[in-house]
Design an enzyme around this catalytic site. Structure first.
Site, PDB file in Angstrom:
ATOM      1  N   SER A  55      10.355  24.675  -6.475  1.00  0.00           N
ATOM      2  CA  SER A  55      11.673  24.134  -6.800  1.00  0.00           C
ATOM      3  C   SER A  55      12.662  25.275  -6.934  1.00  0.00           C
ATOM      4  O   SER A  55      12.275  26.434  -7.149  1.00  0.00           O
ATOM      5  CB  SER A  55      11.598  23.366  -8.126  1.00  0.00           C
ATOM      6  OG  SER A  55      12.872  23.024  -8.614  1.00  0.00           O
ATOM      7  N   TYR A  87       9.239  21.874 -17.225  1.00  0.00           N
ATOM      8  CA  TYR A  87       9.158  21.862 -15.760  1.00  0.00           C
ATOM      9  C   TYR A  87       9.438  23.249 -15.187  1.00  0.00           C
ATOM     10  O   TYR A  87       8.714  23.736 -14.311  1.00  0.00           O
ATOM     11  CB  TYR A  87      10.158  20.846 -15.217  1.00  0.00           C
ATOM     12  CG  TYR A  87      10.082  20.634 -13.716  1.00  0.00           C
ATOM     13  CD1 TYR A  87       9.103  19.826 -13.163  1.00  0.00           C
ATOM     14  CD2 TYR A  87      11.010  21.224 -12.862  1.00  0.00           C
ATOM     15  CE1 TYR A  87       9.031  19.613 -11.791  1.00  0.00           C
ATOM     16  CE2 TYR A  87      10.957  21.023 -11.493  1.00  0.00           C
ATOM     17  CZ  TYR A  87       9.965  20.210 -10.972  1.00  0.00           C
ATOM     18  OH  TYR A  87       9.908  20.008  -9.608  1.00  0.00           O
TER      19      TYR A  87
END
Length: 276
Positions: free
Chosen positions: A134, A147
Site C-alpha cells: 500500500s 494497518y
C-alpha cells in the site's frame, strides 16, 4: 505451452476478485482463494478453482496450498498475497490483541504461505511472489496505525527476501496501491467496533469529528481513486515481465508520496501528510 498458474488470496471482493477475473481473462489458470467457505462457493459457481485459505488459520494455508499443488501436479508459477484488513483507531487506543490479530492476518499468514511456496518454486526453477502492499507501506497516516505498521512490516520482509533470494530464480515483488475501489473501509467497521472503545478515549472528540464520519458516511470516491483493475494491470506486468521491477506503484498518491519520502525531511513530510 502449458497454461501458467497463479494462486491469489483474498478474492471475495475488491482487488482480489478483480485480479482473479483479470488474470483468467489473460489466459492464466487462477486459484482464487477466500477465507470463508461461502465466498469460495460463489467463485466456484463462476468456474474458478477456489481453495479455502484463511491467513489466521495456518491449517488452511497448508491444506489450501496442497489443494492447488494437487491440481497442478506440484507446480505454481506465481503467488499473489493479497487478503488483508484494517483496524482503524488511534494507536494509543489499540489493544495489543488487535495488533496480534492484524499482524497474523496481514503479515504472519502471508509469510507462512510464502515459506511453503518457496520450496515449490525453488524445485521447479522459477516463480514470482507478489505482495500487495500500500501507499501506507511507504508513509504513515493518522488513525491507521495497525494497518500502516503491518504494511511497513510486509515491505521490510519482502525487501529482505528479495535480497536473500537473489541467487535463486524466484522474484519477490511489491505492488503499492493508493486509493483503489474496494470494501476495505466497510470491512474495517466490525474490527473497529470490536477493538476500539472510542467513547472512553482521550481523543473521543477527534473520533466524532473525523474518523466516525469517514467510517460510517458514504462520501463517494476518494480523490484520485482508481478501479481495482489498475492493480490487476500491474500484477499482470509483474508476473509476465522478463525482469520485473521490485516495486510497482498504483495511483497518483503513491507516486507522489514515494517521491516526497525520498526528497523531504521527516518533519516537512509530516506536515504535508497531516493536511491530507
Amino acid at each position: 505451452m502449458a497454461q501458467k498458474t497463479i494462486l491469489i488470496t483474498g478474492c471475495s471482493s475488491g482487488i482480489g476478485a478483480d485480479a482473479a477475473r483479470g488474470m483468467r481473462d489473460a489466459g492464466w489458470r487462477v486459484f482464487a482463494s477466500c477465507r470463508k467457505p461461502e465466498d469460495c462457493a460463489t467463485l466456484q459457481a463462476e468456474g474458478f478453482e477456489s481453495p479455502l485459505i484463511d491467513y489466521e488459520d495456518e491449517a488452511t494455508i497448508t491444506s489450501g496450498l496442497s489443494e492447488v499443488l494437487a491440481a497442478t501436479g506440484g507446480t505454481l508459477d506465481a503467488l499473489f498475497n493479497n487478503g488483508a484488513y484494517a483496524v482503524p483507531g488511534a494507536v494509543e487506543d489499540l489493544p495489543s490483541g488487535a495488533l496480534r490479530a492484524i499482524y497474523q492476518a496481514n503479515v504472519i499468514g502471508w509469510h507462512e504461505l510464502t515459506r511453503q511456496v518457496i520450496p515449490v518454486m525453488r524445485a521447479q526453477g522459477y516463480g514470482r511472489i507478489v505482495n500487495n502492499s500500500s501507499v501506507l507501506g511507504l508513509v504513515a497516516a493518522r488513525w491507521r496505525g495497525a494497518y500502516v505498521s503491518s504494511k511497513f512490516a510486509l515491505e521490510g520482509l519482502t525487501d529482505v527476501m528479495r535480497l536473500e533470494m537473489r541467487d535463486t530464480p524466484i522474484h519477490f515483488i511489491l505492488i503499492e496501491p493508493g486509493p483503489v475501489t474496494s470494501k476495505i473501509r466497510v470491512n474495517s467497521i466490525p474490527h473497529f467496533e470490536k477493538w476500539i472503545n472510542w467513547e472512553s478515549s482521550a481523543r473521543a472528540e477527534h473520533y466524532r469529528r473525523g474518523l466516525l464520519k469517514r467510517l460510517y458516511e458514504d462520501r463517494g470516491k476518494d480523490a484520485f481513486e482508481l478501479p481495482a483493475s489498475a492493480v490487476t494491470a500491474k500484477l499482470l506486468r509483474a508476473v509476465s515481465a522478463k525482469n520485473p521491477k521490485p516495486r510497482y506503484y498504483v495511483t497518483t498518491p503513491t507516486y507522489f508520496m514515494g517521491f516526497l519520502r525520498r526528497i523531504l525531511p521527516t518533519r516537512m513530510l509530516d506536515n504535508i501528510i497531516r493536511r491530507v
